[in-house]
Design a protein around this motif. Sequence first.
Motif, PDB file in Angstrom:
ATOM      1  N   ASP A 198       0.833  -1.366  -0.084  1.00 34.11           N
ATOM      2  CA  ASP A 198      -0.185   0.069   0.050  1.00 34.11           C
ATOM      3  C   ASP A 198       0.802   1.357   0.098  1.00 34.11           C
ATOM      4  O   ASP A 198       0.341   2.314   0.099  1.00 34.11           O
ATOM      5  CB  ASP A 198      -0.986  -0.106   1.282  1.00 34.11           C
ATOM      6  CG  ASP A 198      -0.186  -0.041   2.482  1.00 34.11           C
ATOM      7  OD1 ASP A 198       0.911   0.236   2.530  1.00 34.11           O
ATOM      8  OD2 ASP A 198      -1.179   0.127   3.469  1.00 34.11           O
ATOM      9  N   GLY A 199       2.106   1.020  -0.217  1.00 27.68           N
ATOM     10  CA  GLY A 199       3.177   2.205  -0.037  1.00 27.68           C
ATOM     11  C   GLY A 199       3.642   2.910   1.242  1.00 27.68           C
ATOM     12  O   GLY A 199       4.308   3.768   1.516  1.00 27.68           O
ATOM     13  N   THR A 200       3.203   2.315   2.375  1.00 27.05           N
ATOM     14  CA  THR A 200       3.524   2.561   3.582  1.00 27.05           C
ATOM     15  C   THR A 200       4.876   1.917   4.033  1.00 27.05           C
ATOM     16  O   THR A 200       5.125   0.700   3.836  1.00 27.05           O
ATOM     17  CB  THR A 200       2.389   2.234   4.735  1.00 27.05           C
ATOM     18  OG1 THR A 200       2.376   0.879   4.770  1.00 27.05           O
ATOM     19  CG2 THR A 200       1.266   3.091   4.630  1.00 27.05           C
ATOM     20  N   GLU A 201       5.673   2.696   4.681  1.00 27.29           N
ATOM     21  CA  GLU A 201       7.053   2.149   5.123  1.00 27.29           C
ATOM     22  C   GLU A 201       6.917   1.095   6.064  1.00 27.29           C
ATOM     23  O   GLU A 201       6.137   1.344   7.266  1.00 27.29           O
ATOM     24  CB  GLU A 201       7.991   3.176   5.551  1.00 27.29           C
ATOM     25  CG  GLU A 201       9.358   2.840   5.943  1.00 27.29           C
ATOM     26  CD  GLU A 201      10.123   3.981   6.492  1.00 27.29           C
ATOM     27  OE1 GLU A 201      10.897   3.710   7.332  1.00 27.29           O
ATOM     28  OE2 GLU A 201      10.159   4.868   6.163  1.00 27.29           O
ATOM     29  N   ASP A 202       7.748   0.093   6.028  1.00 24.82           N
ATOM     30  CA  ASP A 202       7.282  -1.149   6.824  1.00 24.82           C
ATOM     31  C   ASP A 202       8.759  -1.275   7.728  1.00 24.82           C
ATOM     32  O   ASP A 202       8.626  -1.405   9.284  1.00 24.82           O
ATOM     33  CB  ASP A 202       7.169  -2.376   5.855  1.00 24.82           C
ATOM     34  CG  ASP A 202       6.598  -3.503   6.788  1.00 24.82           C
ATOM     35  OD1 ASP A 202       6.176  -3.214   7.775  1.00 24.82           O
ATOM     36  OD2 ASP A 202       6.686  -4.651   6.202  1.00 24.82           O
ATOM     37  N   PHE A 203       9.828  -1.303   7.205  1.00 24.86           N
ATOM     38  CA  PHE A 203      11.123  -1.306   7.960  1.00 24.86           C
ATOM     39  C   PHE A 203      12.399  -0.674   7.229  1.00 24.86           C
ATOM     40  O   PHE A 203      12.386  -0.958   6.021  1.00 24.86           O
ATOM     41  CB  PHE A 203      11.334  -2.875   8.488  1.00 24.86           C
ATOM     42  CG  PHE A 203      11.661  -3.650   7.345  1.00 24.86           C
ATOM     43  CD1 PHE A 203      12.642  -4.107   7.128  1.00 24.86           C
ATOM     44  CD2 PHE A 203      10.616  -4.572   6.731  1.00 24.86           C
ATOM     45  CE1 PHE A 203      12.892  -5.219   6.135  1.00 24.86           C
ATOM     46  CE2 PHE A 203      10.423  -5.588   5.694  1.00 24.86           C
ATOM     47  CZ  PHE A 203      11.794  -5.929   5.622  1.00 24.86           C
ATOM     48  N   ARG A 204      13.276  -0.672   7.879  1.00 27.01           N
ATOM     49  CA  ARG A 204      14.795  -0.358   7.385  1.00 27.01           C
ATOM     50  C   ARG A 204      15.700  -1.234   7.754  1.00 27.01           C
ATOM     51  O   ARG A 204      15.802  -1.962   8.959  1.00 27.01           O
ATOM     52  CB  ARG A 204      14.989   1.106   7.793  1.00 27.01           C
ATOM     53  CG  ARG A 204      14.218   2.145   7.208  1.00 27.01           C
ATOM     54  CD  ARG A 204      14.523   3.731   7.827  1.00 27.01           C
ATOM     55  NE  ARG A 204      13.526   4.495   7.355  1.00 27.01           N
ATOM     56  CZ  ARG A 204      13.742   5.838   6.900  1.00 27.01           C
ATOM     57  NH1 ARG A 204      15.141   5.962   6.726  1.00 27.01           N
ATOM     58  NH2 ARG A 204      12.965   6.625   6.432  1.00 27.01           N
ATOM     59  N   GLU A 205      16.650  -1.283   6.848  1.00 23.22           N
ATOM     60  CA  GLU A 205      17.880  -2.201   7.188  1.00 23.22           C
ATOM     61  C   GLU A 205      19.166  -1.569   6.714  1.00 23.22           C
ATOM     62  O   GLU A 205      19.074  -0.566   5.818  1.00 23.22           O
ATOM     63  CB  GLU A 205      17.850  -3.370   6.605  1.00 23.22           C
ATOM     64  CG  GLU A 205      16.818  -4.362   7.090  1.00 23.22           C
ATOM     65  CD  GLU A 205      16.619  -5.708   6.283  1.00 23.22           C
ATOM     66  OE1 GLU A 205      16.521  -6.775   6.841  1.00 23.22           O
ATOM     67  OE2 GLU A 205      16.964  -5.825   4.923  1.00 23.22           O
ATOM     68  N   VAL A 206      20.452  -1.648   7.193  1.00 23.55           N
ATOM     69  CA  VAL A 206      21.667  -1.065   6.763  1.00 23.55           C
ATOM     70  C   VAL A 206      22.388  -1.989   5.969  1.00 23.55           C
ATOM     71  O   VAL A 206      22.311  -3.305   6.518  1.00 23.55           O
ATOM     72  CB  VAL A 206      22.390  -0.373   8.086  1.00 23.55           C
ATOM     73  CG1 VAL A 206      23.667   0.127   7.634  1.00 23.55           C
ATOM     74  CG2 VAL A 206      21.588   0.700   8.561  1.00 23.55           C
ATOM     75  N   ARG A 207      22.957  -1.891   5.049  1.00 18.44           N
ATOM     76  CA  ARG A 207      23.768  -2.943   4.232  1.00 18.44           C
ATOM     77  C   ARG A 207      25.158  -2.630   4.442  1.00 18.44           C
ATOM     78  O   ARG A 207      25.711  -1.255   4.738  1.00 18.44           O
ATOM     79  CB  ARG A 207      23.216  -2.844   2.846  1.00 18.44           C
ATOM     80  CG  ARG A 207      23.641  -1.715   2.086  1.00 18.44           C
ATOM     81  CD  ARG A 207      23.306  -1.651   0.502  1.00 18.44           C
ATOM     82  NE  ARG A 207      24.173  -0.706  -0.361  1.00 18.44           N
ATOM     83  CZ  ARG A 207      24.463  -0.605  -1.365  1.00 18.44           C
ATOM     84  NH1 ARG A 207      24.286  -1.815  -2.103  1.00 18.44           N
ATOM     85  NH2 ARG A 207      25.216   0.122  -1.738  1.00 18.44           N
ATOM     86  N   GLU A 208      25.680  -3.777   4.338  1.00 19.52           N
ATOM     87  CA  GLU A 208      27.323  -3.543   4.634  1.00 19.52           C
ATOM     88  C   GLU A 208      27.993  -4.484   3.718  1.00 19.52           C
ATOM     89  O   GLU A 208      27.404  -5.754   3.348  1.00 19.52           O
ATOM     90  CB  GLU A 208      27.709  -4.150   5.845  1.00 19.52           C
ATOM     91  CG  GLU A 208      29.427  -4.099   6.097  1.00 19.52           C
ATOM     92  CD  GLU A 208      29.676  -4.277   7.737  1.00 19.52           C
ATOM     93  OE1 GLU A 208      30.765  -5.111   7.861  1.00 19.52           O
ATOM     94  OE2 GLU A 208      28.781  -4.015   8.646  1.00 19.52           O
ATOM     95  N   LYS A 209      28.907  -4.094   2.783  1.00 19.58           N
ATOM     96  CA  LYS A 209      29.630  -4.794   1.571  1.00 19.58           C
ATOM     97  C   LYS A 209      30.032  -6.289   2.451  1.00 19.58           C
ATOM     98  O   LYS A 209      30.893  -6.210   3.273  1.00 19.58           O
ATOM     99  CB  LYS A 209      30.726  -4.046   0.897  1.00 19.58           C
ATOM    100  CG  LYS A 209      31.112  -4.866  -0.127  1.00 19.58           C
ATOM    101  CD  LYS A 209      30.344  -4.892  -1.486  1.00 19.58           C
ATOM    102  CE  LYS A 209      30.925  -5.342  -2.580  1.00 19.58           C
ATOM    103  NZ  LYS A 209      30.104  -5.690  -3.656  1.00 19.58           N
ATOM    104  N   GLY A 210      29.890  -7.407   1.555  1.00 12.81           N
ATOM    105  CA  GLY A 210      30.505  -8.592   1.905  1.00 12.81           C
ATOM    106  C   GLY A 210      29.690  -9.357   2.983  1.00 12.81           C
ATOM    107  O   GLY A 210      28.473  -9.079   3.060  1.00 12.81           O
TER     108      GLY A 210
END
Length: 146
Positions: free
Chosen positions: A129-141
Amino acid sequence: MNQVKRFAVATFFAIVLTFGGLVTITSTTLAAESFVTPKGVTLLSADEIREALVGYTVIGTLDGTTYYEYMPDDSNLFGVWKFGHYRGAWSVSTKNGIAAACFDYEGTDSDGCWTIAQNNDTLIYYKSDGTEDFREVREKGNPKNL
């Protein structure tokens, strides 16, 4: 954060601990449902989702505990959370020109698809529905050797 998705992963861990072994998940392609583009948000394309995830570990927090998921290619994921290690499958699906990352954790109700926006190394996941659900930070490797 999507409590259903991550809670179901916790249920999967309980099953793993009960049977004393790691359950192998086969690759499954989930179909993206119809998604709404959030107002003012630029969503990642299918290729951009793959570029944002393949070769990276995503890091998030659920119930005060950090989890890690490493995606070495465009179909497998390996994770660790407070209950131990787990495996899963992921894919990218496009419907009506909108790409979504779809995740499958065997033995759980956590299967689903999310559209993604990116702000540097932060990935923002959106519900259909277009609402934000969650966030994650990414790290290479693969810093956790998953």
